[in-house]
Design an enzyme around this catalytic site. Structure first.
Site, PDB file in Angstrom:
ATOM      1  CD  GLU A   1      29.385  66.998  66.926  1.00 13.10           C
ATOM      2  OE1 GLU A   1      29.841  66.951  68.082  1.00 13.10           O
ATOM      3  OE2 GLU A   1      30.044  66.690  65.919  1.00 13.10           O
TER       4      GLU A   1
ATOM      5  CG  ASN B   1      27.765  65.083  73.103  1.00 12.52           C
ATOM      6  OD1 ASN B   1      28.989  65.026  73.010  1.00 12.52           O
ATOM      7  ND2 ASN B   1      27.094  66.207  72.951  1.00 12.52           N
TER       8      ASN B   1
ATOM      9  NE  ARG C   1      34.746  61.375  70.706  1.00  8.90           N
ATOM     10  CZ  ARG C   1      34.255  60.981  69.541  1.00  8.90           C
ATOM     11  NH1 ARG C   1      33.593  61.833  68.804  1.00  8.90           N
ATOM     12  NH2 ARG C   1      34.432  59.759  69.134  1.00  8.90           N
TER      13      ARG C   1
END
Lengths: 144, 239
Positions: free
Chosen positions: A49, A53, A111
């Site tokens: 994650e 990002n 996303r």
């Protein structure tokens, strides 16, 4: 007085193939630390994650091949683990908002805005430092 | 692009006329290529995929009945795709990852049994020792067992895959992933969250359970139910 028993630093370009690479590096690091498959899955997920990002948000619009992400892993004698993911991208405008489930600034994409809530749920603590020049996410987990 | 195939040539080709067969294959090479292009990136060269697809084309030529109300290309496309798919299942890098998938299954089975016997999860060291698998194999197997939102991947735990929801025949539609996304977005919040975590974030059922504050058993039940709902919604959009 706790000491570092093991550590690793891996620097790689912000291409999406490296999400899996970062997960595998993390798994390799954890294999000797007496973790269960669930904890392994959790920590791989938080690394994914954080790296995602950095790729999708941090370096949006930049050439992924020349944008680098730094993954650092540290294991201490008190069974605590510190995982950091750092990028030199655009930075997060509003960190609090970013923590809200389903909030996402990714207009067109896949996303879902669940990245930070997931990272929070699977670690003991998460600290984010972010400026226009980049973001650093530091996560801690105490192993049993 | 139109793919030409007049009934006479087709009839000749069926009867074994080599010249006619060659003509049909050549004029329809574009079709085979366009289908083959969809299967690139799986470790098999495009040229090989085209060759295999051509075998499917030949089967279509032999099997096609011009008296039926169906266009040749409509008949041929599934056969071409089927031929390529069959090849990819038995060869290509699916074979390499088959060993990895067996390892993943072995690890999963061992972990389940261990948990039943001991009421707790094993450490990774125990997993390696008891399954006899090396650390490297275990690390890679666990990584490969992770479902991405690839429409063809099957989740190790549940045996579900989006392909199974949508149905193999519809999977080649270009707008499929958009349609799927739309149907998922139309779900009520609670249900969408589950699907997003499971299939877009690739979380395990256990992780999803923790994120949503429900038991793993409930996640499993809900997942089945919502996938069924997605399937119905997807099809009803089609009509």
């Amino acid at each position: 007085m706790k000491e570092v028993l093991n550590s690793a630093r891996v620097r790689f370009p912000a291409v999406s193939e490296n999400e899996s690479f970062a997960r595998v590096v993390t798994a390799g690091f954890l294999m000797h630390l007496g973790v269960t498959p669930e904890i392994l899955a959790d920590l791989k997920t938080v690394v994914s994650e954080a790296v995602t990002n950095a790729i999708v948000h941090g370096y949006r619009g930049k050439d992924p091949k020349t944008s680098y992400i730094l993954l650092e892993l540290k294991y201490y004698s008190d069974r605590s683990l510190v995982i950091s993911v750092t990028d030199r991208g655009r930075g997060i405008e509003n960190i609090e908002k970013a923590m809200e489930p389903f909030f996402t600034t990714d207009r067109e994409g896949e996303r879902s805005g669940m990245g930070l809530p997931i990272m929070q749920a699977f670690t003991d603590s998460i600290r984010i430092v972010s400026k226009k020049g980049g973001t650093r996410v530091v996560m801690r987990k105490k192993l049993k | 692009m139109t793919w030409v195939c007049d009934p006479e040539t087709l009839f000749l080709a069926k009867s074994g006329d080599e010249e006619a067969k060659r003509l049909v294959v050549e004029t329809n090479l574009g079709l085979v290529k366009s289908i083959a292009l969809r299967f690139t990136g799986r470790g098999v060269e495009l040229e090989d995929l085209i060759q295999i697809g051509t075998v499917g084309m030949l089967k279509a030529i032999l099997g096609f009945d011009p008296d039926r109300e169906c266009r040749f290309t409509t008949y041929a496309v599934p056969l071409i795709m089927g031929e390529i798919r069959r090849f990819l299942r038995d060869d290509g890098w699916i074979k390499i990852s088959r060993e990895t998938k067996t390892c993943a299954a072995k690890i999963f089975r061992f972990t389940e049994e261990y948990e039943k016997k001991n009421g707790a999860s094993p450490t990774m060291e125990t997993v390696c020792r008891e399954t006899g698998l090396s650390e490297e194999k275990v690390v890679l197997a666990l990584e490969s067992g992770r479902p991405a939102l690839s429409l063809y991947e099957t989740d190790e735990e549940t045996g579900f895959s989006p392909e199974k929801i949508i149905g193999e025949d519809n999977i080649e539609k270009a707008s499929l992933s958009i349609a799927l996304r739309e149907v998922v977005d139309a779900l009520p919040e609670e249900e969408r969250r589950l699907i997003v975590l499971r299939y877009f974030k690739s979380l395990t059922q256990e992780q999803t359970a923790r994120m949503l504050g429900m038991s793993q058993v409930k996640v499993s039940r809900e997942e089945k139910r919502i996938l069924g709902k997605l399937r119905r919604n997807f099809y009803s959009d089609e009509t």
